[in-house]
Design an enzyme around this catalytic site. Structure first.
Site: not given
Ligand code: PLP
Length: 405
Positions: A123, A200, A203, A226, A364
């Site tokens: 992401h 990270d 997900q 999430k 993203c």
């Molecule tokens: N990393 C991953 C794999 C994501 O799917 C997302 C959001 O979709 C993020 C980071 C960023 O999360 P946030 O917008 O809640 O900071």
């Protein structure tokens, strides 16, 4: 399926509504999940009865709120199987957690000529902060690629690591491909070269039981929204030794021990990284959300969602001329796809007309779009409150839209 999802639906009143005169079918759970009534009630109860700033007051409500906030930290600590509560930092979300590490860790440990490794399926939140750190410190970003079926070519990691590698940042589960990466093995390889790893978990936490000590990751990050909790709250887990060694990220109240105009000394962990008034109501709501899914049982959730994923994938493939991006055997309930030549924006808009919410666009994850030479995708993503009936509705909608083109 191990739990009664008809009862579960009652906990999510938002799902029981019509959109465009159809039953609302929410298949955008990877973007954000819905909150159970227990979380909403907890936040309401706190706002109505107890609100007071934390760690500051000696009055009754200040003490109650502080205790509830610190109790939420304990819940997160147990949920992640962290060793100590001091290793759990509340942030505003995954993005802020990664930025915190990318700034503080790199401030101390990244120098000109050093390297950071990420993957091609990250992401943007797990690319851009590292890129910015590389620009600041004149370092280089290296990338582990993935193959066309969505599998990370993690066997290339050894060749990519050098004696200049300072950190590896990798997603546990891809938000686009659904791939579950072999993070434990990646961490093992990285550690054999004395390189720390940030995972990270944005997900993965809603679907997979996490044990940061077993993974042996150095940092683990996720967002509350999430995992059926509130927006604006997130978590950074970090091993104590790294967090002790890193300078603070933001300066202000709470993160200090003593302030004079000559010199400021910093608070102990975890407060050193929690400057200003934290989103304590969010943290309390997150604690309730975690208790909610633990009550359902993460194993039950995982097996039910796997059943939904298999059913949806098979029915979608049976439509013909539908490309699914990411088909690894180890996958969570995320299906990004292209139907015929229908542009994802058209498809998303028409699905919405039929009451179905999916995500469309670049998700993203520009490098994933570039990998497949597409400008956008459509993504359906599932949660434990979705049903087979909703999958059928989704399939019927795809058929109907196809017949219109
Ligand atoms: N990393 C991953 C794999 C994501 O799917 C997302 C959001 O979709 C993020 C980071 C960023 O999360 P946030 O917008 O809640 O900071």
């Amino acid at each position: 399926m191990g739990f009664n999802y008809q009862n579960i639906r009652k906990d999510f009143p938002i799902l029981d509504q019509q959109v465009n005169l159809r039953p609302w079918t929410y298949l955008d759970n990877a973007a954000t999940s819905q909150r159970p009534i227990q979380v909403i009630e907890k936040i309401r109860e706190f706002s109505v009865l107890t609100n007071a700033n934390i760690h500051r007051g000696t009055h009754t409500h200040a003490i109650r709120t502080t205790e509830a906030y610190e109790n939420a930290r304990e819940i997160v600590k147990d949920f992640l199987h962290a060793k100590e509560r001091e290793e759990v930092i509340f942030t505003h979300g995954t993005t802020e957690s990664i930025n915190l590490v990318a700034w503080s860790f790199c401030e101390k440990f990244l120098s000109e000529g050093d390297e950071i490794i990420v993957t091609e399926m990250e992401h943007h939140a797990n690319i851009v902060p590292w890129q910015m750190a590389c620009e600041r410190h004149h370092a280089t970003l290296k990338v582990i690629p993935f193959s066309d079926n969505g599998e990370l070519k993690s066997e290339l990691l050894t060749a990519l690591i050098s004696d200049r590698t300072r950190i590896i940042a990798v997603t546990h589960v891809s938000n686009t491909l659904g791939t579950v990466n072999p993070v434990k093995e990646i961490i093992r390889v990285a550690h054999s070269h004395n390189v720390p790893v940030l995972i990270d978990g944005a997900q993965s936490v809603p679907h997979i039981s996490i044990d940061v000590q077993d993974l042996d990751c150095d940092f683990f990050v996720f967002s509350g929204h999430k995992i059926y909790g509130p927006t604006g709250i997130g978590v950074l887990y970090g091993k104590r030794a790294w967090l002790e060694a890193m300078p603070p990220f933001l300066g202000g109240g709470e993160m200090i021990e003593r302030v004079t105009f000559e010199k400021t000394t910093y608070n102990e962990l975890p407060y050193k990284f929690e400057a200003g008034t934290p989103h304590y109501v969010g943290a309390i709501g997150l604690g309730t959300a975690i208790q909610y899914i633990l009550n359902l049982g993460l194993d039950h959730i995982a097996s039910y969602e796997h059943h939904l994923l298999t059913e949806a994938s098979e029915k979608m493939k049976a439509l013909g001329n539908l490309q699914i991006f990411g088909e690894t055997p180890s996958k969570t309930g995320v299906i990004s796809f292209q139907l015929d030549q229908i542009h994802p924006f058209d498809l998303g808009t028409l699905l919405d007309q039929l009451g179905i919410a999916v995500r469309t666009g670049r998700l993203c994850a520009d490098p994933v779009m570039d990998h497949y030479h597409v400008t956008a995708m459509t993504r359906a993503s599932f949660a434990f409150y979705n049903t087979s009936e909703e999958i059928d509705r989704f399939i019927e909608a795809l058929k109907r839209i196809r017949s219109m083109f």
